[in-house]
Design a protein around this motif. Sequence first.
Motif, PDB file in Angstrom:
ATOM      1  N   ASP A 195      27.714  15.835  24.584  1.00 11.35           N
ATOM      2  CA  ASP A 195      29.064  15.563  24.072  1.00 11.35           C
ATOM      3  C   ASP A 195      29.023  14.634  22.862  1.00 11.35           C
ATOM      4  O   ASP A 195      29.781  14.803  21.909  1.00 11.35           O
ATOM      5  N   VAL A 196      28.133  13.652  22.922  1.00  7.91           N
ATOM      6  CA  VAL A 196      28.030  12.706  21.801  1.00  7.91           C
ATOM      7  C   VAL A 196      27.308  13.348  20.606  1.00  7.91           C
ATOM      8  O   VAL A 196      27.835  13.405  19.494  1.00  7.91           O
ATOM      9  N   SER A 198      26.433  16.451  19.817  1.00  6.00           N
ATOM     10  CA  SER A 198      26.926  17.692  19.193  1.00  6.00           C
ATOM     11  C   SER A 198      28.067  17.427  18.230  1.00  6.00           C
ATOM     12  O   SER A 198      28.400  18.284  17.411  1.00  6.00           O
ATOM     13  N   THR A 199      28.676  16.241  18.317  1.00  5.98           N
ATOM     14  CA  THR A 199      29.744  15.893  17.368  1.00  5.98           C
ATOM     15  C   THR A 199      29.355  14.663  16.535  1.00  5.98           C
ATOM     16  O   THR A 199      30.225  14.009  15.950  1.00  5.98           O
ATOM     17  N   SER A 200      28.063  14.358  16.503  1.00  9.41           N
ATOM     18  CA  SER A 200      27.600  13.173  15.756  1.00  9.41           C
ATOM     19  C   SER A 200      26.491  13.570  14.782  1.00  9.41           C
ATOM     20  O   SER A 200      26.141  14.740  14.662  1.00  9.41           O
ATOM     21  N   SER A 201      25.907  12.572  14.165  1.00 13.42           N
ATOM     22  CA  SER A 201      24.936  12.835  13.092  1.00 13.42           C
ATOM     23  C   SER A 201      23.614  13.409  13.593  1.00 13.42           C
ATOM     24  O   SER A 201      22.800  13.873  12.794  1.00 13.42           O
ATOM     25  N   SER A 203      23.537  16.069  15.387  1.00  7.20           N
ATOM     26  CA  SER A 203      23.822  17.472  15.731  1.00  7.20           C
ATOM     27  C   SER A 203      22.960  18.416  14.903  1.00  7.20           C
ATOM     28  O   SER A 203      22.525  18.098  13.796  1.00  7.20           O
ATOM     29  N   ASN A 208      23.660  22.216  19.218  1.00 10.91           N
ATOM     30  CA  ASN A 208      25.028  22.703  19.371  1.00 10.91           C
ATOM     31  C   ASN A 208      25.111  24.145  19.862  1.00 10.91           C
ATOM     32  O   ASN A 208      26.001  24.487  20.640  1.00 10.91           O
ATOM     33  N   THR A 209      24.201  25.023  19.386  1.00 15.24           N
ATOM     34  CA  THR A 209      24.324  26.455  19.638  1.00 15.24           C
ATOM     35  C   THR A 209      23.288  26.957  20.629  1.00 15.24           C
ATOM     36  O   THR A 209      23.499  27.956  21.304  1.00 15.24           O
ATOM     37  N   CYS A 211      21.378  24.976  22.963  1.00 15.94           N
ATOM     38  CA  CYS A 211      21.005  23.755  23.685  1.00 15.94           C
ATOM     39  C   CYS A 211      19.873  24.009  24.695  1.00 15.94           C
ATOM     40  O   CYS A 211      19.970  24.898  25.539  1.00 15.94           O
TER      41      CYS A 211
END
Length: 292
Positions: A195-196, A198-201, A203, A208-209, A211
């Motif tokens: 969660d962290v 995939s929406t942070s630097s 990623s 993301n795709t 995993c």
Amino acid sequence: MKIGFIGLGNMGAPMAANLAAAGNAVTGFDPVAPCPAGMQPAASAAGACAGAEVVITMLPGGAILRQVAAEIHPAMRPGAVHLDCSTVDVDSARAVATAATASGLLAIDAPVSGGVGGATAGTLTFMAGGPARAFAIVAPLFDVMGRKSVHCGGSGAGQAAKICNNMILGITMIGTCEAFALADKLGLDRQKLFDVVSTSSGSSWSMNTYCPAPGVGPQSPADNGYKPGFAAELMLKDLRLSQQAAAAVDADTPLGAAATALYETFVEHEDGRGRDFSAMLPRFERRGYGSG
Ligand code: NAD
């Protein structure tokens, strides 16, 4: 269009079948694999080229490509395009293009991204190198076999793009797997890490795709016992090509070299062969600090 298709393996067969289903007249050859329905089988590679406007090769590597090119170029009609979609070393791609030009032919190197699933669904990405007029001739075929094509530059540019992309992929997959294994030992929940990150630097496509942690993120080979997907040995092939290219042009790629060494150990001395390249995560899980 009249097309010859040589190399009907895991990738070539569905690509050729899609071209035939779109109404092209496709003649195919493979010494081992059967010819998919809707195509005309030929008795030899040269036989698959007779009268073809475009001849596509989808072969295991550079040495075989050079051999097949020497066999088919004399049999191709003048002005026809040799479109090679295999993943090979840049030198082989350039040598085959030079040989094609000397025979009065056009050549494009256009390796693909998207795997067997993309080949079957007709959603591959093509990265192409070669003259613009040859790219214009084969572009409609890219539209049938894929979803996106990028003309990257002159001969060899497609292979260069593929090698650079997959070097990044190998490195980010290893980094992502290392991070999950570290998070486990720090008592951090895998879903929270996803969660962290995939929406942070931190990623990347690997996180993301695709995993590598089972049950986390979108469906991926991790959710299917690490059945490939993209097999670790194919990642190793591409990483070795990146190092061959780096040595040839004197480029410094220390992380590419480390990723190559790790996948080599995984495939040749551990249990990586036949597993997806994201199975690096269970590998790291079993190891400790400084295991080497
Ligand atoms: P594959 O081994 O399934 O197919 C290669 C085919 O070439 C085989 O059927 C083989 O019989 C045939 N062949 C070998 N020598 C030949 C010759 N002299 N004449 C004619 N045919 C010959 O491999 P694949 O998975 O289809 O991969 C093909 C290429 O695509 C490789 O360069 C690979 O690196 C690349 N690629 C594969 C994937 C993937 O996920 N499989 C993804 C991207 C790129």
